[in-house]
Write a protein that holds these residues in place. Structure first.
Motif, PDB file in Angstrom:
ATOM      1  N   GLU A   1       1.114   4.164  -3.328  1.00 18.89           N
ATOM      2  CA  GLU A   1       0.889   5.617  -3.282  1.00 18.89           C
ATOM      3  C   GLU A   1       2.136   6.304  -3.718  1.00 18.89           C
ATOM      4  O   GLU A   1       2.264   7.119  -4.530  1.00 18.89           O
ATOM      5  CB  GLU A   1       0.783   5.863  -1.793  1.00 18.89           C
ATOM      6  CG  GLU A   1       0.363   7.152  -1.423  1.00 18.89           C
ATOM      7  CD  GLU A   1      -0.161   7.517   0.103  1.00 18.89           C
ATOM      8  OE1 GLU A   1      -0.672   6.528   0.571  1.00 18.89           O
ATOM      9  OE2 GLU A   1       0.332   8.578   0.779  1.00 18.89           O
TER      10      GLU A   1
ATOM     11  N   GLY B   1      -8.683  -3.501  -1.792  1.00 20.12           N
ATOM     12  CA  GLY B   1      -8.115  -2.642  -0.768  1.00 20.12           C
ATOM     13  C   GLY B   1      -7.268  -1.636  -1.118  1.00 20.12           C
ATOM     14  O   GLY B   1      -7.507  -0.444  -0.774  1.00 20.12           O
TER      15      GLY B   1
ATOM     16  N   MET C   1      -6.716  -7.883  -1.816  1.00 20.79           N
ATOM     17  CA  MET C   1      -5.498  -6.924  -1.496  1.00 20.79           C
ATOM     18  C   MET C   1      -5.690  -6.002  -2.796  1.00 20.79           C
ATOM     19  O   MET C   1      -5.596  -4.661  -2.282  1.00 20.79           O
ATOM     20  CB  MET C   1      -4.303  -7.800  -1.786  1.00 20.79           C
ATOM     21  CG  MET C   1      -3.131  -6.928  -1.238  1.00 20.79           C
ATOM     22  SD  MET C   1      -1.863  -8.158  -0.932  1.00 20.79           S
ATOM     23  CE  MET C   1      -0.485  -7.077  -0.955  1.00 20.79           C
TER      24      MET C   1
ATOM     25  N   ARG D   1      -9.437   6.971  -2.478  1.00 20.14           N
ATOM     26  CA  ARG D   1     -10.030   7.798  -1.388  1.00 20.14           C
ATOM     27  C   ARG D   1      -8.701   8.898  -1.137  1.00 20.14           C
ATOM     28  O   ARG D   1      -9.135  10.149  -1.132  1.00 20.14           O
ATOM     29  CB  ARG D   1     -10.128   6.945  -0.257  1.00 20.14           C
ATOM     30  CG  ARG D   1     -10.850   7.356   0.930  1.00 20.14           C
ATOM     31  CD  ARG D   1     -11.315   6.504   2.119  1.00 20.14           C
ATOM     32  NE  ARG D   1      -9.982   5.899   2.763  1.00 20.14           N
ATOM     33  CZ  ARG D   1      -9.931   4.589   2.981  1.00 20.14           C
ATOM     34  NH1 ARG D   1     -10.887   3.893   3.025  1.00 20.14           N
ATOM     35  NH2 ARG D   1      -9.006   4.125   3.629  1.00 20.14           N
ATOM     36  N   LYS D   2      -7.737   8.468  -1.192  1.00 20.34           N
ATOM     37  CA  LYS D   2      -6.546   9.482  -1.007  1.00 20.34           C
ATOM     38  C   LYS D   2      -6.231  10.287  -2.222  1.00 20.34           C
ATOM     39  O   LYS D   2      -5.891  11.624  -2.033  1.00 20.34           O
ATOM     40  CB  LYS D   2      -5.263   8.723  -0.650  1.00 20.34           C
ATOM     41  CG  LYS D   2      -5.221   8.176   0.771  1.00 20.34           C
ATOM     42  CD  LYS D   2      -3.661   7.928   1.403  1.00 20.34           C
ATOM     43  CE  LYS D   2      -3.452   9.073   1.918  1.00 20.34           C
ATOM     44  NZ  LYS D   2      -2.307   8.885   2.876  1.00 20.34           N
TER      45      LYS D   2
ATOM     46  N   ARG E   1      -9.124   0.829  -3.296  1.00 20.73           N
ATOM     47  CA  ARG E   1     -10.268   1.830  -2.354  1.00 20.73           C
ATOM     48  C   ARG E   1      -9.474   2.814  -1.528  1.00 20.73           C
ATOM     49  O   ARG E   1      -9.646   4.137  -1.671  1.00 20.73           O
ATOM     50  CB  ARG E   1     -10.814   0.724  -1.440  1.00 20.73           C
ATOM     51  CG  ARG E   1     -11.814   1.407  -0.431  1.00 20.73           C
ATOM     52  CD  ARG E   1     -12.720   0.358   0.420  1.00 20.73           C
ATOM     53  NE  ARG E   1     -11.765  -0.372   0.865  1.00 20.73           N
ATOM     54  CZ  ARG E   1     -11.929  -1.683   1.139  1.00 20.73           C
ATOM     55  NH1 ARG E   1     -12.947  -2.243   0.293  1.00 20.73           N
ATOM     56  NH2 ARG E   1     -11.164  -2.474   1.712  1.00 20.73           N
ATOM     57  N   THR E   2      -8.137   2.394  -1.257  1.00 20.60           N
ATOM     58  CA  THR E   2      -7.171   3.500  -0.408  1.00 20.60           C
ATOM     59  C   THR E   2      -6.705   4.492  -1.403  1.00 20.60           C
ATOM     60  O   THR E   2      -6.713   5.682  -1.045  1.00 20.60           O
ATOM     61  CB  THR E   2      -6.016   2.696   0.054  1.00 20.60           C
ATOM     62  OG1 THR E   2      -6.637   1.732   0.940  1.00 20.60           O
ATOM     63  CG2 THR E   2      -5.250   3.613   0.698  1.00 20.60           C
TER      64      THR E   2
ATOM     65  N   LEU F   1       0.979  -1.217  -0.081  1.00 19.04           N
ATOM     66  CA  LEU F   1      -0.026  -0.119  -0.012  1.00 19.04           C
ATOM     67  C   LEU F   1       0.996   1.267   0.069  1.00 19.04           C
ATOM     68  O   LEU F   1       0.512   2.191  -0.610  1.00 19.04           O
ATOM     69  CB  LEU F   1      -0.822  -0.146   1.163  1.00 19.04           C
ATOM     70  CG  LEU F   1      -2.036  -1.068   1.170  1.00 19.04           C
ATOM     71  CD1 LEU F   1      -2.717  -1.296   2.607  1.00 19.04           C
ATOM     72  CD2 LEU F   1      -2.944  -0.624   0.098  1.00 19.04           C
ATOM     73  N   ASP F   2       1.812   1.231   1.004  1.00 20.73           N
ATOM     74  CA  ASP F   2       2.899   2.318   0.707  1.00 20.73           C
ATOM     75  C   ASP F   2       3.473   2.686  -0.732  1.00 20.73           C
ATOM     76  O   ASP F   2       3.519   3.759  -1.310  1.00 20.73           O
ATOM     77  CB  ASP F   2       4.204   2.149   1.730  1.00 20.73           C
ATOM     78  CG  ASP F   2       3.489   2.373   3.223  1.00 20.73           C
ATOM     79  OD1 ASP F   2       2.560   3.177   3.332  1.00 20.73           O
ATOM     80  OD2 ASP F   2       4.485   1.734   4.051  1.00 20.73           O
TER      81      ASP F   2
END
Lengths: 421, 82
Positions: free
Chosen positions: A225, A259, A256, A266-267, A262-263, A221-222
């Protein structure tokens, strides 16, 4: 500037598959929240299948469609894997031999966990763009299997087994990279890369995995982004939703990716839940389809997601696909390219979905038998003779010749074409 | 922000993601895994908590907690640094 990208691409998802929900029940896992992991099936490597057979079987239809003159322009063959069979000699040498390619060709292998496929792909793209050998082509084959001779319980690095076993698949994706990018034309220089040292998942011993799923997920996830933010810094006017018609993510398992998407939504663009759900269905789900049937094939997974996107997306006009690659350890990259209607038509001729449908679905006792029998080909095996009729139902289901491992003689692997129909 | 406030934020997000925990009385020693949260759920709870606290650090820095109390401690320590 000259254009570069994928001229042809094929995936090979093996001979047999396993229903992972049945596996979860069989292993008595908590299936209550298993469904939101979005796993369906996985491919299983039979004892006579290894990273070489997967690689060759993925590349063969591409090579067979080329003229002799075209084949001779393949000047580099890169295998990308974390399932190597020798510390020194690379899989590419076997692949080169069984595909009958020209000897004026560079042969080597790349490793960086699931990022390996992207590393090979970018190396090939840069070779073509550099024009040091105008007209030359590169064959990149990402190939990985999971054999799972289990790491001992209680080991500091023992994995969350319930999570790893259902997701680990077997398969390969072969890509012909050239200055005729019929299938996928890359956006040159539009690359956001990001890497640092982290001990999330790894293969510190042969034929197994270790690590921590939670740490890997957070690192993924890091990187998702950070690679995108770097891409955004390099390419003007980029928007996470509007710039890319589709998104192909490295897919350890579908949940995964859901998720992560979605992140990111949103960000990056402050999207709300209903919009994210719809956007996921439209832009991401087409790429998940093959991945949900094959499981995680590490270095090849992103490109499996790309084939799935191209086959199942709607390409009535040229459209841009954003690609996110992550390999534990770790290195990650966000890049993009364009797919045209002609590219989709060409890609669909390889009928990857149909090939996946012909796999034999293993019963649980057969799966256990495969795990047991795989011991015969574990890393470092000096001599072995393989039974071509192991799981006989698997053999009769394919019509085109397939490469299979026949024997290992003094460490040398000897393969043959299986023509049983 | 004291530890109890952070603990309550973690609980709030755990319940949001796993509604079946509505009636559960949370303890610092509770493990999210034992409460039915899988890997994806656990990452989501960590991220929602980070966002609620406007904690902008790499997510991997919040790895290593073996129960909710340890997660709260980790977050508390990070908040002292920003």
């Amino acid at each position: 500037m000259i254009s570069a990208g994928i001229e042809a691409m094929n995936a090979f998802g093996g001979t047999v598959s396993l229903n992972v929900m049945e596996l979860a029940k069989y292993r008595k896992l908590d299936t209550g929240r298993f469904e939101n992991l979005l796993m369906v099936e996985k491919s299983v490597a039979l004892p006579y299948e290894d990273p070489v057979t997967f690689a060759v079987n993925a590349a063969k239809p591409i090579i067979d469609a080329m003229t002799e003159a075209e084949k001779n322009r393949i000047e580099m063959l890169i295998t990308c894997t974390e399932s190597g069979i020798d510390f020194g000699k690379s899989i590419s040498t076997y692949v080169h031999h069984y595909l009958g390619l020209s000897r004026n060709c560079r042969l080597f292998e790349m490793k960086q966990a699931c990022y390996a496929g992207t590393a090979g792909f970018q190396m090939a793209i840069n070779f073509v763009l550099s024009q040091v050998s105008p007209g030359a082509k590169v064959l990149v084959v990402a190939t990985d299997i999971s054999r799972y001779l289990k790491v001992e319980e209680g080991d500091e690095l023992s994995p969350d087994w319930s999570f790893v076993e259902p997701s680990g698949g077997a398969g390969a994706v072969a890509m012909l990279i050239s200055e005729q990018p019929v299938v996928f034309q890359v956006d040159p220089g539009a690359n956001g890369y990001y890497g640092y040292e982290v001990m999330d998942t790894c293969r510190p011993v042969p034929d197994s995995e270790a690590g921590n799923a939670d740490l890997s997920l957070l690192s993924y996830l890091d990187c998702c982004e950070q690679t995108y933010l770097e891409y955004e810094r390099r390419v003007s006017g980029v928007h996470y939703r509007d710039t890319f018609d589709y998104m192909a993510y490295h897919t350890p398992f579908g949940g995964m990716v859901k998720g992560a998407h979605r992140t990111m939504m949103r960000k990056m663009i402050k999207a709300k839940a209903p919009e994210i759900e719809q956007d996921f269905a439209e832009r991401v789900l087409p790429g998940l389809h093959y991945c949900q049937r094959v499981g995680n094939i590490m270095g090849a997974t992103l490109f499996l997601a790309l084939t799935s996107t191209i086959d199942r997306g709607s390409f009535d006009v040229p459209k841009r696909v954003g690609c996110f690659s992550y390999g534990s350890g770790c290195c990650a990259e966000f890049f993009s390219g364009v797919v045209t209607p002609e590219g989709q038509e060409r890609q669909r001729q390889l009928a990857i979905g149909q090939q996946l449908s012909t796999r034999y679905s293993l019963a649980m006792d057969e799966y256990e038998a495969v795990l047991q029998a795989s011991d015969i080909v574990k890393f470092g095996t000096k001599n072995a003779k393989l039974d071509p009729l192991f799981i006989p139902q698997a053999v009769v289901r394919h019509s085109a010749p397939r490469l299979v491992l026949d024997e290992i003689s003094n460490y040398h692997r000897i393969y043959k074409w299986s023509t049983v129909t | 922000m004291n530890k109890e406030q952070i603990f309550n934020i973690v609980i709030e997000h755990s319940r949001e993601l796993l509604p079946e925990l509505e009636g559960h009385t949370f303890q610092y020693s509770d493990r999210l895994t034992d409460l039915g949260a899988n890997s994806v759920d656990r990452a989501e709870i960590v991220m929602m908590t980070m966002e609620a606290l406007s904690l902008h650090i790499p997510r991997v820095e919040l790895f290593g907690a073996s129960n909710i109390g340890e997660l709260v401690d980790l977050i508390y320590d990070k908040l002292q640094l920003v």
